[in-house]
Design a protein around this motif. Structure first.
Motif, mmCIF file in Angstrom:
data_model
loop_
_atom_site.group_PDB
_atom_site.id
_atom_site.type_symbol
_atom_site.label_atom_id
_atom_site.label_comp_id
_atom_site.label_asym_id
_atom_site.label_seq_id
_atom_site.Cartn_x
_atom_site.Cartn_y
_atom_site.Cartn_z
ATOM 1 N N GLY A 266 -12.704 -4.782 8.214
ATOM 2 C CA GLY A 266 -13.134 -6.169 8.330
ATOM 3 C C GLY A 266 -14.502 -6.429 7.733
ATOM 4 N N GLY A 267 -14.953 -5.553 6.850
ATOM 5 C CA GLY A 267 -16.240 -5.736 6.191
ATOM 6 C C GLY A 267 -17.420 -5.151 6.933
ATOM 7 N N PHE A 268 -17.184 -4.450 8.046
ATOM 8 C CA PHE A 268 -18.293 -3.924 8.847
ATOM 9 C C PHE A 268 -18.732 -2.523 8.443
ATOM 10 N N TYR A 269 -17.858 -1.767 7.795
ATOM 11 C CA TYR A 269 -18.123 -0.340 7.632
ATOM 12 C C TYR A 269 -17.157 0.189 6.578
ATOM 13 N N PRO A 270 -17.562 1.154 5.749
ATOM 14 C CA PRO A 270 -16.629 1.698 4.749
ATOM 15 C C PRO A 270 -15.546 2.559 5.415
ATOM 16 N N VAL A 271 -14.300 2.098 5.348
ATOM 17 C CA VAL A 271 -13.170 2.856 5.895
ATOM 18 C C VAL A 271 -11.995 2.715 4.936
ATOM 19 N N SER A 272 -11.370 3.821 4.592
ATOM 20 C CA SER A 272 -10.151 3.795 3.783
ATOM 21 C C SER A 272 -9.184 4.825 4.329
ATOM 22 N N ALA A 273 -7.957 4.791 3.845
ATOM 23 C CA ALA A 273 -6.965 5.743 4.334
ATOM 24 C C ALA A 273 -5.859 5.915 3.309
ATOM 25 N N VAL A 274 -5.311 7.123 3.284
ATOM 26 C CA VAL A 274 -4.089 7.420 2.537
ATOM 27 C C VAL A 274 -2.965 7.506 3.564
ATOM 28 N N LEU A 275 -1.969 6.666 3.410
ATOM 29 C CA LEU A 275 -0.806 6.671 4.290
ATOM 30 C C LEU A 275 0.334 7.386 3.584
ATOM 31 N N SER A 276 1.113 8.163 4.329
ATOM 32 C CA SER A 276 2.080 9.034 3.671
ATOM 33 C C SER A 276 3.259 9.339 4.575
ATOM 34 N N ASN A 277 4.319 9.858 3.940
ATOM 35 C CA ASN A 277 5.375 10.489 4.725
ATOM 36 C C ASN A 277 4.967 11.937 5.011
ATOM 37 N N SER A 278 5.660 12.555 5.919
ATOM 38 C CA SER A 278 5.262 13.899 6.365
ATOM 39 C C SER A 278 5.375 14.942 5.265
ATOM 40 N N GLU A 279 6.393 14.819 4.419
ATOM 41 C CA GLU A 279 6.617 15.840 3.392
ATOM 42 C C GLU A 279 5.443 15.939 2.431
ATOM 43 N N VAL A 280 4.962 14.790 1.946
ATOM 44 C CA VAL A 280 3.907 14.807 0.939
ATOM 45 C C VAL A 280 2.574 15.233 1.545
ATOM 46 N N MET A 281 2.188 14.628 2.651
ATOM 47 C CA MET A 281 0.898 14.963 3.255
ATOM 48 C C MET A 281 0.891 16.380 3.818
ATOM 49 N N GLY A 282 2.069 16.935 4.051
ATOM 50 C CA GLY A 282 2.166 18.277 4.620
ATOM 51 C C GLY A 282 1.649 19.383 3.730
ATOM 52 N N VAL A 283 1.339 19.081 2.464
ATOM 53 C CA VAL A 283 0.836 20.133 1.568
ATOM 54 C C VAL A 283 -0.635 20.454 1.834
ATOM 55 N N LEU A 284 -1.330 19.575 2.572
ATOM 56 C CA LEU A 284 -2.744 19.830 2.846
ATOM 57 C C LEU A 284 -2.911 20.761 4.034
#
Length: 406
Positions: A266-284
């Motif tokens: 909402g403009g108060f603070y720098p926040v970002s995110a990567v949203l994913s399915n389990s298969e792709v994010m599971g490589v980390l």
């Protein structure tokens, strides 16, 4: 010397100091803002403006939303930062609420939009090597022409904007550019080494360029057929800006990786995110990627409040309704200077003909009438007010354009 003269002297002094000490990487309008509330901001001279940029869609919820402010102050008085070496009590509920709202399996919190893009590039390449079986060092990501995904070296390396990339090379390899909105070109560009297609659902910085109907749906089909990750950069288009929570919903698709930021706080603070399915994010795995501030308790508390007010106050639905009204009103403005008026939700643009005198002149005329908008690519004016805009305020915006357009 009266108060008005003092204020104007302060504005001139601040602009001069900025010019003296600051890097000249922006060309802002000469207005010095000091306060904001809702859709309005005030300058040091006491003038009020209706904000039609929303900090490039970071202030979707309106300036200084009281419920987000309350959450920020409360959390700031308890705990702000732990690093990810320890857990905090805001991260888990942030994950849960964000994933439920966006129909995601996993989330990776970062800070800026560019960090989210860089994170997605790393995840996609790692997935390509470990899951798809692309030979090491050959992973390729397809991007669209006229894209804007941030300002890091890797990202500007696959930009087609000379101003973004000129003088900053050499650039990392591994990217291929195809025309935006051309699904046939995308299909022809895919090879066995292709791991991802990164694209904006609507190109914001390029001038609110909307692809042909069915383009994203076909891109989704091509990516599925060829085992390619579809990455949608929704940093500007997401969180209600286009009249849907995510712009992908307009074509009833789901990306493998979705990138959000800006309005996530909402403009108060720098926040970002990567949203994913389990298969792709599971490589980390631990130690392979991270951020000291990513997922910190202050950021999570602010983002949770920012998401909550979007939903509870009906801002997404309001963007769809009022945005359609504003688009129709702007399209009804009769002038030979306008080449096109386009948009979706409250993500709109007025494009002028090249011989109309330039968009900067129009933005300055709008400023004089109490409306702040910003030009992009010389001849296009972007219009993106906060999602709390009323019908009366949208009509007022159209009236100001009608008054200043030649």
């Amino acid at each position: 010397m009266n108060d008005i003269t003092l204020a104007r002297s302060l504005a001139a002094e601040l602009i001069a100091t900025e010019a003296k000490y600051g890097a000249k990487n922006y060309k802002p309008l000469d207005v010095v803002l000091t306060r904001g509330e809702g859709v309005h901001v005030w300058d040091v001279d006491g003038n009020r403006y209706l904000d039609c940029l929303s900090a490039y869609s970071a202030v979707n919820q309106g300036h200084c939303h009281p419920k987000i402010l309350e959450a920020m102050v409360a959390q700031a008085s308890r705990l702000t930062l732990t690093s990810r070496a320890f857990r905090n009590d805001q991260l888990a509920p942030f994950y849960e609420e964000l994933c439920a709202l966006t129909n995601s399996h996993k989330a990776l919190p970062m800070n800026s939009g560019a960090e989210a893009v860089e994170s997605a590039i790393k995840v996609a390449r790692k997935w390509g090597y470990e899951v798809k079986g692309v030979p090491e060092g050959r992973a390729e990501i397809i991007v669209a022409s006229e894209n804007f995904h941030g300002r890091t070296v890797a990202i500007v390396g696959f930009s087609t904007d000379p101003a973004s990339r000129g003088g900053f090379g050499p650039f990392p390899p591994g990217f291929k550019v195809v025309p935006f909105g051309d699904a046939d070109a995308l299909e022809q560009a895919i090879t066995p080494d292709t791991v991802a297609f990164l694209v904006e659902p609507i190109q914001g910085e390029a001038g609110v360029i909307i692809p042909p109907a069915g383009y994203l749906k076909r891109a989704r089909e091509l990516c599925t057929r060829h085992n390619v990750i579809l990455i949608l950069d929704e940093i500007q288009t997401g969180l209600g800006r286009t009249g849907k929570m995510l712009a992908e919903e307009h074509e009833e698709i789901e990306a493998d990786l979705t990138l959000i930021g800006k309005a996530l706080s909402g403009g108060f603070y720098p926040v970002s995110a990567v949203l994913s399915n389990s298969e792709v994010m599971g490589v980390l795995h631990p130690g392979e990627h991270g951020s000291t501030f990513g997922g910190n308790p202050l950021a999570c508390a602010v983002a949770r409040a920012a998401l909550r007010v979007l939903v509870e106050e009906g801002m997404v639905e309001n963007a769809a309704r009022v945005g359609a009204r504003l688009l129709a009103s702007l399209q009804a403005v009769r002038t030979a200077a306008v080449k096109d008026v386009r948009g979706r939700g409250l993500m709109l643009a007025v494009e002028l003909f090249p011989d109309a005198g330039g968009a900067r002149r129009v933005c300055e005329a709008l400023q004089a009438r109490g409306l702040l908008a910003k030009e992009t690519h010389d001849h296009t004016i972007r219009i993106a007010p906060p999602l709390i805009l009323t019908e009366a305020q949208s009509d007022w915006i159209a009236d100001q354009f009608d008054a200043v357009l030649p």
